[in-house]
Motif scaffolding. Structure first.
Motif, PDB file in Angstrom:
ATOM      1  N   GLU A  80       0.832  -1.205   0.000  1.00  0.00           N
ATOM      2  CA  GLU A  80       0.000   0.000   0.000  1.00  0.00           C
ATOM      3  C   GLU A  80       0.867   1.257   0.000  1.00  0.00           C
ATOM      4  O   GLU A  80       0.566   2.234  -0.704  1.00  0.00           O
ATOM      5  CB  GLU A  80      -0.913   0.013   1.223  1.00  0.00           C
ATOM      6  N   ILE A  81       1.963   1.246   0.773  1.00  0.00           N
ATOM      7  CA  ILE A  81       2.868   2.395   0.821  1.00  0.00           C
ATOM      8  C   ILE A  81       3.476   2.651  -0.554  1.00  0.00           C
ATOM      9  O   ILE A  81       3.510   3.786  -1.048  1.00  0.00           O
ATOM     10  CB  ILE A  81       3.969   2.161   1.876  1.00  0.00           C
ATOM     11  N   LEU A 105       2.330   1.861  -3.508  1.00  0.00           N
ATOM     12  CA  LEU A 105       1.316   2.356  -4.441  1.00  0.00           C
ATOM     13  C   LEU A 105       1.069   3.852  -4.227  1.00  0.00           C
ATOM     14  O   LEU A 105       1.030   4.628  -5.199  1.00  0.00           O
ATOM     15  CB  LEU A 105       0.014   1.580  -4.265  1.00  0.00           C
ATOM     16  N   ASN A 106       0.938   4.264  -2.988  1.00  0.00           N
ATOM     17  CA  ASN A 106       0.691   5.678  -2.702  1.00  0.00           C
ATOM     18  C   ASN A 106       1.893   6.552  -3.071  1.00  0.00           C
ATOM     19  O   ASN A 106       1.725   7.679  -3.553  1.00  0.00           O
ATOM     20  CB  ASN A 106       0.335   5.872  -1.231  1.00  0.00           C
ATOM     21  N   LEU A 107       3.105   6.048  -2.870  1.00  0.00           N
ATOM     22  CA  LEU A 107       4.300   6.820  -3.232  1.00  0.00           C
ATOM     23  C   LEU A 107       4.408   6.985  -4.745  1.00  0.00           C
ATOM     24  O   LEU A 107       4.828   8.031  -5.242  1.00  0.00           O
ATOM     25  CB  LEU A 107       5.551   6.138  -2.673  1.00  0.00           C
ATOM     26  N   LYS A 108       4.020   5.970  -5.488  1.00  0.00           N
ATOM     27  CA  LYS A 108       4.004   6.079  -6.951  1.00  0.00           C
ATOM     28  C   LYS A 108       2.965   7.098  -7.407  1.00  0.00           C
ATOM     29  O   LYS A 108       3.198   7.863  -8.354  1.00  0.00           O
ATOM     30  CB  LYS A 108       3.718   4.710  -7.580  1.00  0.00           C
ATOM     31  N   LYS A 109       1.822   7.118  -6.751  1.00  0.00           N
ATOM     32  CA  LYS A 109       0.788   8.096  -7.082  1.00  0.00           C
ATOM     33  C   LYS A 109       1.281   9.516  -6.810  1.00  0.00           C
ATOM     34  O   LYS A 109       1.024  10.444  -7.583  1.00  0.00           O
ATOM     35  CB  LYS A 109      -0.483   7.823  -6.264  1.00  0.00           C
ATOM     36  N   ILE A 110       1.998   9.684  -5.701  1.00  0.00           N
ATOM     37  CA  ILE A 110       2.548  10.998  -5.366  1.00  0.00           C
ATOM     38  C   ILE A 110       3.554  11.439  -6.422  1.00  0.00           C
ATOM     39  O   ILE A 110       3.561  12.600  -6.857  1.00  0.00           O
ATOM     40  CB  ILE A 110       3.202  10.962  -3.969  1.00  0.00           C
ATOM     41  N   TYR A 111       4.409  10.510  -6.861  1.00  0.00           N
ATOM     42  CA  TYR A 111       5.364  10.823  -7.935  1.00  0.00           C
ATOM     43  C   TYR A 111       4.622  11.329  -9.166  1.00  0.00           C
ATOM     44  O   TYR A 111       5.021  12.319  -9.791  1.00  0.00           O
ATOM     45  CB  TYR A 111       6.183   9.582  -8.286  1.00  0.00           C
ATOM     46  N   SER A 112       3.524  10.661  -9.518  1.00  0.00           N
ATOM     47  CA  SER A 112       2.747  11.058 -10.692  1.00  0.00           C
ATOM     48  C   SER A 112       2.167  12.457 -10.523  1.00  0.00           C
ATOM     49  O   SER A 112       2.168  13.255 -11.465  1.00  0.00           O
ATOM     50  CB  SER A 112       1.630  10.042 -10.932  1.00  0.00           C
ATOM     51  N   VAL A 155       9.484   1.612  -6.519  1.00  0.00           N
ATOM     52  CA  VAL A 155      10.050   2.296  -5.352  1.00  0.00           C
ATOM     53  C   VAL A 155      11.319   1.546  -4.962  1.00  0.00           C
ATOM     54  O   VAL A 155      11.256   0.480  -4.345  1.00  0.00           O
ATOM     55  CB  VAL A 155       9.050   2.331  -4.183  1.00  0.00           C
ATOM     56  N   ASP A 156      12.460   2.095  -5.337  1.00  0.00           N
ATOM     57  CA  ASP A 156      13.732   1.405  -5.091  1.00  0.00           C
ATOM     58  C   ASP A 156      14.143   1.431  -3.626  1.00  0.00           C
ATOM     59  O   ASP A 156      14.707   0.467  -3.119  1.00  0.00           O
ATOM     60  CB  ASP A 156      14.840   2.033  -5.944  1.00  0.00           C
ATOM     61  N   SER A 157      13.902   2.557  -2.970  1.00  0.00           N
ATOM     62  CA  SER A 157      14.317   2.647  -1.565  1.00  0.00           C
ATOM     63  C   SER A 157      13.544   3.741  -0.847  1.00  0.00           C
ATOM     64  O   SER A 157      13.060   4.700  -1.459  1.00  0.00           O
ATOM     65  CB  SER A 157      15.824   2.931  -1.461  1.00  0.00           C
ATOM     66  N   ILE A 158      13.446   3.570   0.479  1.00  0.00           N
ATOM     67  CA  ILE A 158      12.887   4.590   1.369  1.00  0.00           C
ATOM     68  C   ILE A 158      13.913   4.791   2.479  1.00  0.00           C
ATOM     69  O   ILE A 158      14.194   3.882   3.251  1.00  0.00           O
ATOM     70  CB  ILE A 158      11.538   4.152   1.959  1.00  0.00           C
ATOM     71  N   ASP A 159      14.487   5.992   2.525  1.00  0.00           N
ATOM     72  CA  ASP A 159      15.523   6.299   3.516  1.00  0.00           C
ATOM     73  C   ASP A 159      14.992   7.314   4.524  1.00  0.00           C
ATOM     74  O   ASP A 159      14.213   8.211   4.176  1.00  0.00           O
ATOM     75  CB  ASP A 159      16.771   6.871   2.837  1.00  0.00           C
ATOM     76  N   TYR A 160      15.443   7.184   5.761  1.00  0.00           N
ATOM     77  CA  TYR A 160      14.994   8.062   6.845  1.00  0.00           C
ATOM     78  C   TYR A 160      16.184   8.828   7.396  1.00  0.00           C
ATOM     79  O   TYR A 160      17.234   8.242   7.688  1.00  0.00           O
ATOM     80  CB  TYR A 160      14.340   7.221   7.945  1.00  0.00           C
ATOM     81  N   CYS A 161      16.037  10.152   7.511  1.00  0.00           N
ATOM     82  CA  CYS A 161      17.123  10.996   8.022  1.00  0.00           C
ATOM     83  C   CYS A 161      17.075  11.049   9.538  1.00  0.00           C
ATOM     84  O   CYS A 161      16.028  11.375  10.124  1.00  0.00           O
ATOM     85  CB  CYS A 161      16.985  12.405   7.436  1.00  0.00           C
TER      86      CYS A 161
END
Length: 354
Positions: A70-71, A73-80, A96-102
């Motif tokens: 689900e995450i 899918l929503n991140l791809k929609k945001i990119y669009s 979505v290749d990666s999700i990094d946290y600072c």
């Protein structure tokens, strides 16, 4: 001169109803329901190292399989939404290749890497907690800087596009000395203009790691631009020096470059050029600016002690009574833009008389 001191960590200010209505008017509201807190529910992480095997202080996070679908899918929609018209037809070509946290800094963002599986091109965007100061800073950057910027807001979540460029601290340490003398002079000119731009629009804390250097290849030369990448300190500090990059020790090599490469008359010329350009941009987007500044004027963006100190320091700097009369950070911004426009019009009037 002494370096500006920032005594307190800036709090995050909520986005009020008027600002949300403004953002909706100018297509800044996301239609995708994802929250910053959703991304905080990661189940594990590993440290991210750079090419020199140094810890970047970012961590790559992982999610349970049932949440990740689900995450993603929503991140791809945001990119669009950020990069096209929200067309969902492109989603099947995205990964979505990666999700990094600072793990450091005020905003503690998530950095999302999206790749097009057809050609392996990729880009990044950031998911952060929405902060009114940062949103005002982003909007002013979009309207008044040489570069446009995309961002979206969904309730208390901010989605911000990645700004391309070479980190200022890395450039100063590793690449500045390799530039030709002509390039160094051009960089010095750009830093003068960047310094003036930040000062006028009250964008604070532009240390070398909060802006990027953007090399642009012309047919017979490389031209360098400077872009801010952190808008957290928009209209918050009471110390006027915080809004002038020249006073930060991290920028000393740039300041020295200005002293070595530019005469005082040239420095003043470039300041005047930047003020004229800013005045033209303010006038060309007058209605939008007025709407934004009216909302800022009624918003709470800093403690009253900061407002009182800043308006008096600006009054001493300009002798303009409008600063002295200001009752909020938004009012100070209105006074600053009015001051720039009046001076621009007066200079043009003098030219016509001559």
């Amino acid at each position: 001169m002494s370096e500006p001191v920032m005594l307190f960590k800036k709090p995050s200010y909520p986005v009020n109803k008027s600002l949300l209505e403004y953002l909706k008017r100018f297509d800044r509201i996301s239609e995708v329901s994802i929250f910053y807190e959703d991304l905080l529910r990661f189940s594990g992480s590993v440290s991210v190292y750079d090419k020199s095997d140094q810890d970047t202080l970012w961590v790559r996070v992982y999610y349970n399989e049932y949440e990740r679908e689900e995450i993603d899918l929503n991140l791809k929609k945001i990119y669009s939404l950020l990069h096209s018209d929200g067309n969902l037809g492109i989603i099947k070509f995205l990964n979505v290749d990666s999700i990094d946290y600072c793990t450091f800094g005020n905003s503690k963002p998530f950095r999302i890497k999206i790749r097009n599986i057809l050609n392996d091109n990729y880009t990044h965007f950031y998911v952060k907690k929405a902060d009114a100061s940062r949103i005002y800073g982003l909007e002013l950057e979009h309207i008044l800087s040489p570069d446009k910027i995309n961002f979206l807001v969904y309730e208390d979540t901010l989605i911000e596009e990645h700004i391309l460029g070479i980190a200022g601290d890395f450039f100063i340490k590793n690449l500045l000395n390799k530039c030709t003398e002509t390039e160094k002079a051009q960089i010095a000119k750009e830093f003068v203009k960047f310094n003036e731009r930040c000062m006028i629009r009250l964008l604070g804390d532009m240390r070398s790691y909060n802006y990027v250097i953007v090399p642009i290849h012309d047919f017979d030369q490389v031209v360098y631009r400077i872009r801010a990448i952190d808008f957290d300190q928009q209209c918050y500090e009471g110390n006027f020096k915080v809004y002038r990059p020249q006073f930060f020790k991290e920028n000393y090599p740039m300041v020295k470059l200005v002293k070595d490469k530019l005469q005082d008359s040239s420095i003043q010329q470039y300041k005047d050029e930047e003020r004229a350009v800013l005045a033209k941009r303010i006038l060309s987007a007058e209605n939008r600016i007025k709407k934004l500044l009216k909302i800022m004027g009624q918003d709470f963006l800093a403690p009253d002690a900061h407002v009182q100190r800043l308006k008096m320091e600006l009054y001493e700097y300009t002798n303009d009574l409008n600063f002295k009369k200001s009752k909020s950070m938004g009012n100070i911004m209105i006074a600053a833009f009015d001051f720039i426009i009046r001076n621009y019009k007066n200079i043009n009037l003098l030219k016509l008389k001559v």
